[in-house]
Enzyme design. Structure first.
Site, mmCIF file in Angstrom:
data_model
loop_
_atom_site.group_PDB
_atom_site.id
_atom_site.type_symbol
_atom_site.label_atom_id
_atom_site.label_comp_id
_atom_site.label_asym_id
_atom_site.label_seq_id
_atom_site.Cartn_x
_atom_site.Cartn_y
_atom_site.Cartn_z
ATOM 1 N N ARG A 56 0.826 -1.212 0.000
ATOM 2 C CA ARG A 56 0.000 0.000 0.000
ATOM 3 C C ARG A 56 0.856 1.256 0.000
ATOM 4 O O ARG A 56 0.441 2.303 -0.504
ATOM 5 C CB ARG A 56 -0.936 0.005 1.226
ATOM 6 C CG ARG A 56 -1.996 -1.091 1.167
ATOM 7 C CD ARG A 56 -3.135 -0.814 2.138
ATOM 8 N NE ARG A 56 -2.718 -0.874 3.529
ATOM 9 C CZ ARG A 56 -2.651 -1.982 4.266
ATOM 10 N NH1 ARG A 56 -2.977 -3.151 3.718
ATOM 11 N NH2 ARG A 56 -2.282 -1.938 5.523
ATOM 12 N N SER A 97 -1.257 -16.353 6.189
ATOM 13 C CA SER A 97 -2.350 -15.510 6.668
ATOM 14 C C SER A 97 -3.571 -16.301 7.142
ATOM 15 O O SER A 97 -4.689 -16.015 6.770
ATOM 16 C CB SER A 97 -2.767 -14.560 5.535
ATOM 17 O OG SER A 97 -3.568 -13.520 6.039
ATOM 18 N N ASN A 119 -4.489 -18.444 13.348
ATOM 19 C CA ASN A 119 -3.995 -19.405 14.362
ATOM 20 C C ASN A 119 -4.852 -19.346 15.629
ATOM 21 O O ASN A 119 -5.025 -20.362 16.293
ATOM 22 C CB ASN A 119 -2.508 -19.267 14.739
ATOM 23 C CG ASN A 119 -1.842 -18.050 14.222
ATOM 24 O OD1 ASN A 119 -2.512 -17.064 13.978
ATOM 25 N ND2 ASN A 119 -0.545 -18.097 14.060
ATOM 26 N N CYS A 120 -5.383 -18.169 15.927
ATOM 27 C CA CYS A 120 -6.182 -18.042 17.152
ATOM 28 C C CYS A 120 -7.496 -18.828 17.049
ATOM 29 O O CYS A 120 -8.140 -19.107 18.065
ATOM 30 C CB CYS A 120 -6.469 -16.574 17.451
ATOM 31 S SG CYS A 120 -4.987 -15.563 17.396
ATOM 32 N N GLY A 168 6.869 -9.598 15.943
ATOM 33 C CA GLY A 168 6.032 -10.724 16.377
ATOM 34 C C GLY A 168 6.583 -11.490 17.574
ATOM 35 O O GLY A 168 7.347 -10.973 18.382
HETATM 36 P P1 FAD Z 1 3.212 -16.553 13.318
HETATM 37 O O1 FAD Z 1 1.884 -15.978 13.077
HETATM 38 O O2 FAD Z 1 3.283 -17.816 14.113
HETATM 39 O O3 FAD Z 1 3.915 -16.778 11.919
HETATM 40 C C1 FAD Z 1 5.229 -17.245 11.823
HETATM 41 C C2 FAD Z 1 5.385 -17.991 10.502
HETATM 42 O O4 FAD Z 1 6.759 -18.010 10.142
HETATM 43 C C3 FAD Z 1 4.963 -19.460 10.605
HETATM 44 O O5 FAD Z 1 3.948 -19.750 9.670
HETATM 45 C C4 FAD Z 1 6.243 -20.232 10.303
HETATM 46 O O6 FAD Z 1 6.003 -21.404 9.538
HETATM 47 C C5 FAD Z 1 7.039 -19.219 9.494
HETATM 48 N N1 FAD Z 1 8.491 -19.444 9.538
HETATM 49 C C6 FAD Z 1 9.258 -19.625 10.642
HETATM 50 N N2 FAD Z 1 10.553 -19.765 10.291
HETATM 51 C C7 FAD Z 1 10.606 -19.670 8.939
HETATM 52 C C8 FAD Z 1 11.672 -19.747 8.003
HETATM 53 N N3 FAD Z 1 12.928 -19.936 8.376
HETATM 54 N N4 FAD Z 1 11.382 -19.609 6.690
HETATM 55 C C9 FAD Z 1 10.094 -19.405 6.286
HETATM 56 N N5 FAD Z 1 9.057 -19.346 7.133
HETATM 57 C C10 FAD Z 1 9.303 -19.462 8.455
HETATM 58 N N6 FAD Z 1 -2.900 -14.487 20.234
HETATM 59 C C11 FAD Z 1 -3.859 -13.651 20.694
HETATM 60 O O7 FAD Z 1 -3.585 -12.455 20.858
HETATM 61 N N7 FAD Z 1 -5.122 -14.102 20.954
HETATM 62 C C12 FAD Z 1 -5.468 -15.405 20.778
HETATM 63 O O8 FAD Z 1 -6.620 -15.778 21.007
HETATM 64 C C13 FAD Z 1 -4.473 -16.296 20.343
HETATM 65 N N8 FAD Z 1 -4.766 -17.598 20.177
HETATM 66 C C14 FAD Z 1 -3.814 -18.435 19.692
HETATM 67 C C15 FAD Z 1 -4.139 -19.773 19.516
HETATM 68 C C16 FAD Z 1 -3.189 -20.658 19.023
HETATM 69 C C17 FAD Z 1 -3.541 -22.099 18.863
HETATM 70 C C18 FAD Z 1 -1.891 -20.178 18.667
HETATM 71 C C19 FAD Z 1 -0.872 -21.128 18.107
HETATM 72 C C20 FAD Z 1 -1.565 -18.859 18.844
HETATM 73 C C21 FAD Z 1 -2.509 -17.968 19.359
HETATM 74 N N9 FAD Z 1 -2.205 -16.629 19.578
HETATM 75 C C22 FAD Z 1 -3.176 -15.787 20.056
HETATM 76 C C23 FAD Z 1 -0.852 -16.100 19.325
HETATM 77 C C24 FAD Z 1 -0.756 -15.431 17.959
HETATM 78 O O9 FAD Z 1 -1.225 -16.309 16.989
HETATM 79 C C25 FAD Z 1 0.706 -15.071 17.710
HETATM 80 O O10 FAD Z 1 1.102 -14.149 18.697
HETATM 81 C C26 FAD Z 1 0.927 -14.437 16.345
HETATM 82 O O11 FAD Z 1 0.511 -15.301 15.322
HETATM 83 C C27 FAD Z 1 2.415 -14.122 16.162
HETATM 84 O O12 FAD Z 1 2.659 -13.674 14.862
HETATM 85 P P2 FAD Z 1 4.065 -13.941 14.153
HETATM 86 O O13 FAD Z 1 3.989 -13.333 12.823
HETATM 87 O O14 FAD Z 1 5.148 -13.535 15.068
HETATM 88 O O15 FAD Z 1 4.169 -15.523 14.051
#
Ligand code: FAD
Length: 550
Positions: free
Chosen positions: A21, A38, A41-42, A281
């Site tokens: 954007r 995208s 996960n929650c 994150g």
């Molecule tokens: P993620 O969203 O986990 O994304 C990271 C991605 O990076 C993954 O898909 C992984 O495969 C990819 N990756 C890692 N290493 C590499 C690599 N070397 N090369 C390529 N790709 C890679 N939070 C809330 O606030 N409320 C909720 O209700 C809540 N419920 C949840 C329920 C569950 C079951 C889970 C698992 C999490 C929940 N969370 C919740 C937490 C929330 O989902 C995370 O805080 C958030 O997704 C973090 O975002 P992120 O981008 O850091 O990581």
């Protein structure tokens, strides 16, 4: 400008869309090692339990739709295995094993967190799962369907563990929760968690507190979960939910600075120790706005916000600062909602920060309108200035909006006195003319200003009864139904006429059901020359729940 983003879910996908954007002509590559980007996960626990029925609902975007909408080169099943920050080059492994390289101008790491899996005997047995992504979800769902699961054990009673407990219960299993600590939901104080303990008992969930799992053993088609205490449970499946840690392997091998709590170190622009390399994150640590100390905060809202901020900094130079998160979170546990923000009393104690606290019990909306349900609010604050440190709430409705208001005030340096100024919407189905947040503010304000000295349920337990009188000002009927041991009962309305029964040489700890009658009794006694008096914060309700055996 060429942007490469590692990790395609919360932080990564948000940043990618925002960069587009901001710059229609930038080259953007989104690399995700899993099959999906995208996704929600929650929402995964709710799909497992059947509340979300369609698997497709979990996917907010597909790699194709996202790539097309934002003109982004989305590459799933492409894992980044090395970063050369000097050469601005990354190494990627495709699913078929092929290795290739890409140059970047700006790089973002949003690799998330990984579940903790202790090296216990039998931890890799079939039927033991962690839940982090869609593949884990599919595995759990398949096990539920193929094994006709009648019983399940959840190890770890954090937010996700409790959500899983509820959803496995909805999927038809008898559920046992095993938790090493003395309470569920570590971020909230014991008195708030005790509402959840009670509720889980009412729902028929087996809750084992202060129990550690020692090992797992295969028993025919089932798993025996053996505790350190020697006790064991035989079950059809186990969910390990004992926490996560930041995914930092790639960052470490690239020589990026790792902070003192083990997350990727970033500055206020979310830039890592390497120029033009950013991180957001679950993988990062960032100073807590209230303590100034770095901490790890595994929540979706900060990850999404950071994704947006970092996109600004990647696309237009370091212009937007991130202010940090105070850990505002919420969970549904069967019919209960539990939410918290900022610093709980136990955390303040650990940090050695002086604090005051107040507990108030209100109703979710006007009591005379149908279906008003109890709502408990606990505040923590500076005992002198009243600056708000934290808020926790548990109830059946309206918990979220109260904690959201408190979170906003905390982030703006607000005090307990500011809570009384919150102008809230009111009509009987939604609130009371004095909202629970205002009530909490008035009570905490009285504590800070010295109008109402309080005592906590813990201090009551430690009271020296040779120097203290416990005075119950509820009705005799309430007293008979349950009272603090060794307390005497003089109902509030009889207090003036029976004042001579009270000793002036003892400290008097007053209590009622929730705190209001105790406060009124305190006013009467103070006016009549009793000076050493305290009111039980949260009243008998808090005491009773917090001291109930689990
Ligand atoms: P993620 O969203 O986990 O994304 C990271 C991605 O990076 C993954 O898909 C992984 O495969 C990819 N990756 C890692 N290493 C590499 C690599 N070397 N090369 C390529 N790709 C890679 N939070 C809330 O606030 N409320 C909720 O209700 C809540 N419920 C949840 C329920 C569950 C079951 C889970 C698992 C999490 C929940 N969370 C919740 C937490 C929330 O989902 C995370 O805080 C958030 O997704 C973090 O975002 P992120 O981008 O850091 O990581």
């Amino acid at each position: 400008m060429k942007h490469i983003i590692i990790g395609g879910v919360a932080g990564g996908a948000t940043a990618a869309a925002r960069i587009r954007r901001l710059d229609e002509f930038a080259e953007i590559i989104l690399l995700e090692k899993g099959k999906y980007i995208s996704y929600a996960n929650c929402g995964l626990p709710y799909y497992i339990g059947g509340t979300i029925q369609e698997r497709a609902e979990l996917f907010l975007q597909t790699p194709k739709s996202f790539g097309r909408r934002y003109n982004i080169d989305v590459r799933v099943e492409n894992e980044v295995i090395a970063i050369d920050t000097a050469a601005k080059n990354i190494t990627i492994r495709r699913k078929d094993g092929a290795i290739y390289n890409e140059q970047y101008d700006k790089l973002l790491l949003s690799p998330g967190a990984i579940p903790v899996k202790p090296p216990l005997q039998g931890i890799d047995l079939e039927g033991i799962f962690t839940l982090r992504n869609v593949d884990d979800t599919d595995d759990i769902k398949a096990h539920l369907n193929s094994h006709h699961v009648k019983s399940a054990v959840v190890v770890g009673a954090g937010f996700i563990g409790l959500e899983m407990a509820e959803n496995l219960y909805h999927a038809g299993a008898e559920v046992s929760i095993i938790e090493m600590g003395n309470q569920v939901m570590a971020p909230v104080d014991f008195s708030i968690a005790s509402h959840v303990h009670q509720h889980l008992k009412e729902k028929g969930v087996n809750l084992y507190l202060e129990q550690t799992v020692a090992q797992f053993e295969k028993r025919d088609n089932r798993i025996e979960v053996v505790f350190k205490s020697g006790k064991s449970i035989v079950t059809d499946m186990v969910i390990l939910s004992i926490g996560v840690r930041p995914e930092t392997q790639l960052a470490k091998s690239a020589g990026l600075k790792i902070g003192e709590t083990g997350g990727i170190w970033v500055d206020e622009y979310l830039q890592t120790s390497a120029k033009d390399v950013y991180a957001v994150g679950d993988a990062i640590e960032f100073p807590h706005p209230l303590t100034g100390k770095p901490w790890l905060n595994y929540l979706a809202n900060p990850a999404n916000r950071q994704g947006r901020i970092v996109a600004d900094n990647m696309a237009t130079g370091n212009t937007t600062k991130y202010e940090g998160a105070i850990g505002t979170s919420i969970a549904k546990v069967f019919d209960l909602t539990v939410a918290s923000t900022g610093l709980a009393a136990k955390r303040l104690k650990q940090l050695g920060i002086e604090y005051g606290s107040s507990t108030t019990h209100s109703a979710s909306h006007a009591g005379y309108y149908p279906d008003a349900l109890p709502l408990t609010l606990k505040l923590t604050f500076d005992p002198v200035s009243g600056k708000l440190y934290g808020g926790q709430s548990v109830g059946y409705g309206g918990v979220d909006k109260r904690i959201d208001q408190i979170a906003l005030l905390i982030k703006h340096g607000g005090t307990v006195f500011d809570l009384t100024k919150v102008e809230h919407t009111y009509a009987p189905p939604f609130s009371s003319a004095k909202d629970p947040v205002a009530i909490a503010g008035y009570v905490a304000g009285n504590i800070v200003s010295g109008v109402m000295p309080v005592i906590t349920w813990r201090q009551i337990q430690e009271a020296d009864l040779s120097r203290t009188l416990l005075l119950d000002v509820r009705t005799p009927e309430e007293h008979v139904l349950g009272a603090i041991p060794d307390s005497i009962n003089i109902p509030l309305d009889d207090l003036r006429s029976r004042i001579d029964e009270l000793p002036k040489d003892k400290t008097i700890y007053i209590y009622c059901a929730a705190g209001l009658r105790g406060y009124l009794a305190m006013k009467i006694l103070k006016a009549r020359g009793f000076n050493d008096i305290r009111n039980l914060s949260g009243g008998y309700k808090t005491y009773d729940l917090a001291t109930a055996p689990v």
